[in-house]
Design a protein around this motif. Structure first.
Motif, PDB file in Angstrom:
ATOM      1  N   PHE A  42       0.832  -1.204   0.000  1.00  0.00           N
ATOM      2  CA  PHE A  42       0.000   0.000   0.000  1.00  0.00           C
ATOM      3  C   PHE A  42       0.865   1.253   0.000  1.00  0.00           C
ATOM      4  O   PHE A  42       0.530   2.238  -0.657  1.00  0.00           O
ATOM      5  CB  PHE A  42      -0.938   0.017   1.213  1.00  0.00           C
ATOM      6  CG  PHE A  42      -2.236  -0.684   0.963  1.00  0.00           C
ATOM      7  CD1 PHE A  42      -3.280  -0.021   0.342  1.00  0.00           C
ATOM      8  CD2 PHE A  42      -2.418  -1.989   1.355  1.00  0.00           C
ATOM      9  CE1 PHE A  42      -4.488  -0.657   0.110  1.00  0.00           C
ATOM     10  CE2 PHE A  42      -3.611  -2.639   1.129  1.00  0.00           C
ATOM     11  CZ  PHE A  42      -4.652  -1.988   0.497  1.00  0.00           C
ATOM     12  N   ALA A  43       1.966   1.225   0.734  1.00  0.00           N
ATOM     13  CA  ALA A  43       2.861   2.391   0.763  1.00  0.00           C
ATOM     14  C   ALA A  43       3.462   2.645  -0.621  1.00  0.00           C
ATOM     15  O   ALA A  43       3.555   3.795  -1.066  1.00  0.00           O
ATOM     16  CB  ALA A  43       3.959   2.199   1.801  1.00  0.00           C
ATOM     17  N   GLY A  44       3.866   1.578  -1.290  1.00  0.00           N
ATOM     18  CA  GLY A  44       4.401   1.722  -2.642  1.00  0.00           C
ATOM     19  C   GLY A  44       3.368   2.278  -3.609  1.00  0.00           C
ATOM     20  O   GLY A  44       3.664   3.166  -4.415  1.00  0.00           O
ATOM     21  N   ALA A  45       2.145   1.761  -3.516  1.00  0.00           N
ATOM     22  CA  ALA A  45       1.069   2.267  -4.375  1.00  0.00           C
ATOM     23  C   ALA A  45       0.757   3.719  -4.037  1.00  0.00           C
ATOM     24  O   ALA A  45       0.467   4.529  -4.928  1.00  0.00           O
ATOM     25  CB  ALA A  45      -0.180   1.402  -4.211  1.00  0.00           C
ATOM     26  N   ALA A  46       0.817   4.074  -2.758  1.00  0.00           N
ATOM     27  CA  ALA A  46       0.546   5.449  -2.349  1.00  0.00           C
ATOM     28  C   ALA A  46       1.579   6.408  -2.935  1.00  0.00           C
ATOM     29  O   ALA A  46       1.238   7.500  -3.401  1.00  0.00           O
ATOM     30  CB  ALA A  46       0.536   5.550  -0.824  1.00  0.00           C
ATOM     31  N   HIS A  47       2.843   5.993  -2.915  1.00  0.00           N
ATOM     32  CA  HIS A  47       3.892   6.840  -3.504  1.00  0.00           C
ATOM     33  C   HIS A  47       3.714   6.956  -5.014  1.00  0.00           C
ATOM     34  O   HIS A  47       3.893   8.037  -5.586  1.00  0.00           O
ATOM     35  CB  HIS A  47       5.279   6.289  -3.184  1.00  0.00           C
ATOM     36  CG  HIS A  47       5.723   6.575  -1.796  1.00  0.00           C
ATOM     37  ND1 HIS A  47       6.076   7.829  -1.360  1.00  0.00           N
ATOM     38  CD2 HIS A  47       5.869   5.770  -0.725  1.00  0.00           C
ATOM     39  CE1 HIS A  47       6.426   7.791  -0.085  1.00  0.00           C
ATOM     40  NE2 HIS A  47       6.299   6.536   0.333  1.00  0.00           N
ATOM     41  N   MET A  49       0.938   6.688  -6.777  1.00  0.00           N
ATOM     42  CA  MET A  49      -0.270   7.432  -7.161  1.00  0.00           C
ATOM     43  C   MET A  49      -0.437   8.732  -6.394  1.00  0.00           C
ATOM     44  O   MET A  49      -1.384   9.479  -6.659  1.00  0.00           O
ATOM     45  CB  MET A  49      -1.500   6.564  -6.915  1.00  0.00           C
ATOM     46  CG  MET A  49      -1.577   5.364  -7.799  1.00  0.00           C
ATOM     47  SD  MET A  49      -3.157   4.570  -7.564  1.00  0.00           S
ATOM     48  CE  MET A  49      -2.665   2.898  -7.294  1.00  0.00           C
ATOM     49  N   ASP A  50       0.452   8.985  -5.437  1.00  0.00           N
ATOM     50  CA  ASP A  50       0.358  10.164  -4.582  1.00  0.00           C
ATOM     51  C   ASP A  50      -1.038  10.273  -3.956  1.00  0.00           C
ATOM     52  O   ASP A  50      -1.692  11.316  -4.009  1.00  0.00           O
ATOM     53  CB  ASP A  50       0.711  11.430  -5.359  1.00  0.00           C
ATOM     54  CG  ASP A  50       1.043  12.590  -4.423  1.00  0.00           C
ATOM     55  OD1 ASP A  50       1.542  12.325  -3.311  1.00  0.00           O
ATOM     56  OD2 ASP A  50       0.789  13.749  -4.808  1.00  0.00           O
ATOM     57  N   SER A  51      -1.474   9.157  -3.355  1.00  0.00           N
ATOM     58  CA  SER A  51      -2.823   9.060  -2.804  1.00  0.00           C
ATOM     59  C   SER A  51      -2.803   9.141  -1.273  1.00  0.00           C
ATOM     60  O   SER A  51      -2.229   8.261  -0.612  1.00  0.00           O
ATOM     61  CB  SER A  51      -3.451   7.732  -3.219  1.00  0.00           C
ATOM     62  OG  SER A  51      -4.633   7.487  -2.503  1.00  0.00           O
ATOM     63  N   PRO A  52      -3.424  10.151  -0.690  1.00  0.00           N
ATOM     64  CA  PRO A  52      -3.493  10.251   0.770  1.00  0.00           C
ATOM     65  C   PRO A  52      -4.238   9.073   1.406  1.00  0.00           C
ATOM     66  O   PRO A  52      -3.894   8.630   2.492  1.00  0.00           O
ATOM     67  CB  PRO A  52      -4.231  11.554   1.032  1.00  0.00           C
ATOM     68  CG  PRO A  52      -4.141  12.328  -0.223  1.00  0.00           C
ATOM     69  CD  PRO A  52      -4.008  11.331  -1.332  1.00  0.00           C
ATOM     70  N   LEU A  53      -5.253   8.550   0.710  1.00  0.00           N
ATOM     71  CA  LEU A  53      -5.997   7.405   1.243  1.00  0.00           C
ATOM     72  C   LEU A  53      -5.099   6.182   1.357  1.00  0.00           C
ATOM     73  O   LEU A  53      -5.093   5.493   2.386  1.00  0.00           O
ATOM     74  CB  LEU A  53      -7.202   7.086   0.356  1.00  0.00           C
ATOM     75  CG  LEU A  53      -7.970   5.812   0.744  1.00  0.00           C
ATOM     76  CD1 LEU A  53      -8.575   5.950   2.129  1.00  0.00           C
ATOM     77  CD2 LEU A  53      -9.023   5.489  -0.295  1.00  0.00           C
ATOM     78  N   LEU A  54      -4.316   5.914   0.327  1.00  0.00           N
ATOM     79  CA  LEU A  54      -3.418   4.756   0.379  1.00  0.00           C
ATOM     80  C   LEU A  54      -2.321   4.952   1.415  1.00  0.00           C
ATOM     81  O   LEU A  54      -1.903   3.992   2.070  1.00  0.00           O
ATOM     82  CB  LEU A  54      -2.831   4.473  -1.000  1.00  0.00           C
ATOM     83  CG  LEU A  54      -3.832   3.973  -2.049  1.00  0.00           C
ATOM     84  CD1 LEU A  54      -3.145   3.765  -3.389  1.00  0.00           C
ATOM     85  CD2 LEU A  54      -4.522   2.712  -1.592  1.00  0.00           C
ATOM     86  N   PHE A  55      -1.841   6.194   1.584  1.00  0.00           N
ATOM     87  CA  PHE A  55      -0.877   6.469   2.649  1.00  0.00           C
ATOM     88  C   PHE A  55      -1.490   6.162   4.014  1.00  0.00           C
ATOM     89  O   PHE A  55      -0.846   5.561   4.875  1.00  0.00           O
ATOM     90  CB  PHE A  55      -0.417   7.935   2.631  1.00  0.00           C
ATOM     91  CG  PHE A  55       0.710   8.220   1.691  1.00  0.00           C
ATOM     92  CD1 PHE A  55       1.946   7.624   1.875  1.00  0.00           C
ATOM     93  CD2 PHE A  55       0.539   9.096   0.632  1.00  0.00           C
ATOM     94  CE1 PHE A  55       2.996   7.892   1.014  1.00  0.00           C
ATOM     95  CE2 PHE A  55       1.578   9.369  -0.233  1.00  0.00           C
ATOM     96  CZ  PHE A  55       2.807   8.756  -0.045  1.00  0.00           C
TER      97      PHE A  55
END
Length: 82
Positions: A42-47, A49-55
């Motif tokens: 999830f952290a990798g996907a957040a970085h 996509m620059d997604s606050p939800l995934l962070f």
């Protein structure tokens, strides 16, 4: 048998007790290792996509794993230390 409750975790019943403390610790490490791998995904996907939800989801996953590693009772940390 294993019982899985989404967003809460899983409980696993063993057919027989582990032979020794080392085997018990290896089994107990399974949950936190896989949970951390999922949170890392999830952290990798957040970085990416620059997604606050995934962070937030990644952070929550890491915090749940840290809580689970407290060396008390039947939590994984307690089973590893025992």
């Amino acid at each position: 048998p294993m019982v899985f409750i989404p967003f809460m975790g899983a409980a696993v019943a063993m057919k027989q007790r582990p032979k020794d403390a080392y085997e018990e610790a290896l089994v107990a490490f399974g949950g936190p290792v896989l949970g951390s791998a999922g949170a890392l995904g999830f952290a990798g996907a957040a970085h990416a996509m620059d997604s606050p939800l995934l962070f937030a989801l990644a952070d929550f996953g890491f915090m749940i794993n840290l809580f689970n590693m407290i060396p008390l009772g039947m939590m994984d940390g307690g089973r590893i230390c025992g």
